[in-house]
Design a protein around this motif. Structure first.
Motif, short mmCIF file in Angstrom:
data_model
loop_
_atom_site.label_atom_id
_atom_site.label_comp_id
_atom_site.label_asym_id
_atom_site.label_seq_id
_atom_site.Cartn_x
_atom_site.Cartn_y
_atom_site.Cartn_z
N SER A 1 -93.59 24.92 39.76
CA SER A 1 -92.86 24.85 41.02
C SER A 1 -93.81 25.12 42.18
O SER A 1 -94.97 25.46 41.97
CB SER A 1 -91.70 25.85 41.03
N GLU A 2 -93.30 25.02 43.38
CA GLU A 2 -94.12 25.30 44.57
C GLU A 2 -94.36 26.80 44.71
O GLU A 2 -95.47 27.24 45.00
CB GLU A 2 -93.41 24.76 45.82
N ASP A 3 -93.30 27.58 44.55
CA ASP A 3 -93.36 29.02 44.79
C ASP A 3 -93.30 29.80 43.49
O ASP A 3 -92.50 29.49 42.60
CB ASP A 3 -92.21 29.46 45.70
N SER A 4 -94.11 30.84 43.40
CA SER A 4 -94.14 31.66 42.19
C SER A 4 -92.86 32.46 42.02
O SER A 4 -92.44 32.71 40.90
CB SER A 4 -95.36 32.59 42.23
N VAL A 5 -92.26 32.88 43.11
CA VAL A 5 -91.01 33.66 42.98
C VAL A 5 -89.93 32.80 42.34
O VAL A 5 -89.13 33.30 41.53
CB VAL A 5 -90.56 34.20 44.36
N GLN A 6 -89.91 31.51 42.65
CA GLN A 6 -88.95 30.61 42.03
C GLN A 6 -89.24 30.45 40.54
O GLN A 6 -88.33 30.51 39.70
CB GLN A 6 -88.98 29.25 42.72
N GLY A 7 -90.52 30.25 40.21
CA GLY A 7 -90.89 30.12 38.81
C GLY A 7 -90.59 31.36 38.01
O GLY A 7 -90.14 31.28 36.85
N ASP A 8 -90.82 32.52 38.59
CA ASP A 8 -90.56 33.79 37.93
C ASP A 8 -89.08 33.93 37.59
O ASP A 8 -88.70 34.21 36.44
CB ASP A 8 -91.02 34.93 38.84
#
Length: 338
Positions: A280-287
């Motif tokens: 994904s673009e953002d790590s917080v989303q992936g997490d």
């Protein structure tokens, strides 16, 4: 087409033992790298086309600052004070803590309640760490389960409240991703254009290794020994986050129990999935999504991924089957695993 090369990074670089800093220059290539034990894992930051180690020091200082706010295990942190005041009073919190808590509630709604940061009492009850843990009694679970529910985590501007005494918010499933994104912002502000942020199984990339050259990230096979890869992806300026049942576990009565806990049953998730990797673009989303999908299972988890723009996924089942999202193939390292 971008040139693709294999960089010495993996989504599972948990085997690093050394803690230190190094600057390397080869011809015109410059890079600086530093490794530290932080966030309950090995954190490594590598800057390419860069030779100032002080920039990395700024990044690690930011990690420490954010950990001091977001870790419930840090005495005096926002999360520690929030839990201490549960059922009693509102607690003033930092803008960063407010942002993470709001995001946590959003992912709770998106995942039908499976992503829930108020599982803190459940995490403490099982206490899975370093191959050891506690198998709870039915009485213990009956006492803890009523304390779980994101609807009872209230967030307003500058403050938050846990509605029932004994509630604990634990951001372990989202904080590393959030911190990685914030460190990326800091490095971009310093002028960094090519970097790898490796926070355990949270990989966040700034640009490529150089202009036109993707980074290559290995995905651990959770059904095999550490370092054996299930797949390899080539990406630039993306996040690659993996959550798996192999990360923390212990054996009780001849059965293995892992750390990804179902907020409804109180037991480790049993969905047939061994790991979920999110690009994904953002790590917080992936997490958040990697944990959510692991809990939701193959059908519901992949349906969630397919609804989200700019998100791709690799699901690995406990029997070794790979399931890919519709756009995942574009990221695969076509020449094979090296």
């Amino acid at each position: 087409m971008k040139k693709r090369i294999v960089a010495a990074i993996g989504a599972v670089l948990l085997i690093l033992a050394a803690v230190g800093c190094g600057v390397a220059q080869s011809g015109e290539e410059k890079q600086v790298s530093k490794t530290n034990l932080m966030l309950d894992t090995v954190v490594q930051i590598t800057l390419y086309d860069w030779d100032d180690p002080g920039t990395i020091d700024l990044a690690f200082d930011e990690i420490r600052r954010l950990e001091s706010l977001l870790s419930v295990e840090k005495e005096g942190s926002d999360l520690d004070r929030l839990s201490q005041a549960a059922g009693k009073t509102w607690v003033e919190i930092s803008p960063e803590t407010e942002e993470v808590l709001r995001l946590s509630k959003e992912y709770s709604a998106l995942s039908q309640g499976y992503f829930d940061v108020t599982t803190g009492p459940l995490v403490s009850l099982w206490n899975i760490h370093n191959g050891e843990g506690h198998y709870p009694t039915s009485e213990e679970l009956e006492e803890v389960l009523p304390l779980i529910g994101s609807d009872d985590l209230l967030v307003e501007e500058g403050r938050a409240y846990l509605a029932r005494e004994g509630m604990v918010a634990n951001l372990g499933a989202i904080a590393k991703g959030y911190i990685a994104d914030k460190v990326k912002d800091l490095l971009l502000a310093q002028g960094v254009e090519h970097a790898v942020l490796n926070l355990g199984r949270n990989i966040l990339l700034i640009g490529g290794k150089e202009a036109g050259v993707d980074f290559t990230v290995g995905v651990q096979d959770p059904n095999k020994a550490e370092g054996e890869l299930a797949d390899v992806v080539t990406v630039s300026d993306k996040s690659v986050v993996t959550s798996g049942i192999d990360e923390r576990k212990f054996v009780h009565g001849g059965k293995t129990y892992h750390h990804v806990l179902d907020p409804f049953t109180g037991f480790p998730a049993d969905t047939g999935l061994a790991s979920v990797t999110i690009i994904s673009e953002d790590s917080v989303q992936g997490d958040a999504l990697s944990t959510s999908c692991l809990l939701l299972g193959q059908e519901k988890g992949m349906a969630l991924v397919e609804r989200l723009e700019g998100v791709e996924a690799l699901f690995l089942t406990t029997d070794g089957t790979q399931i890919h999202s519709s756009g995942y193939e574009a990221y695969r390292f076509q020449e094979g695993i090296k």
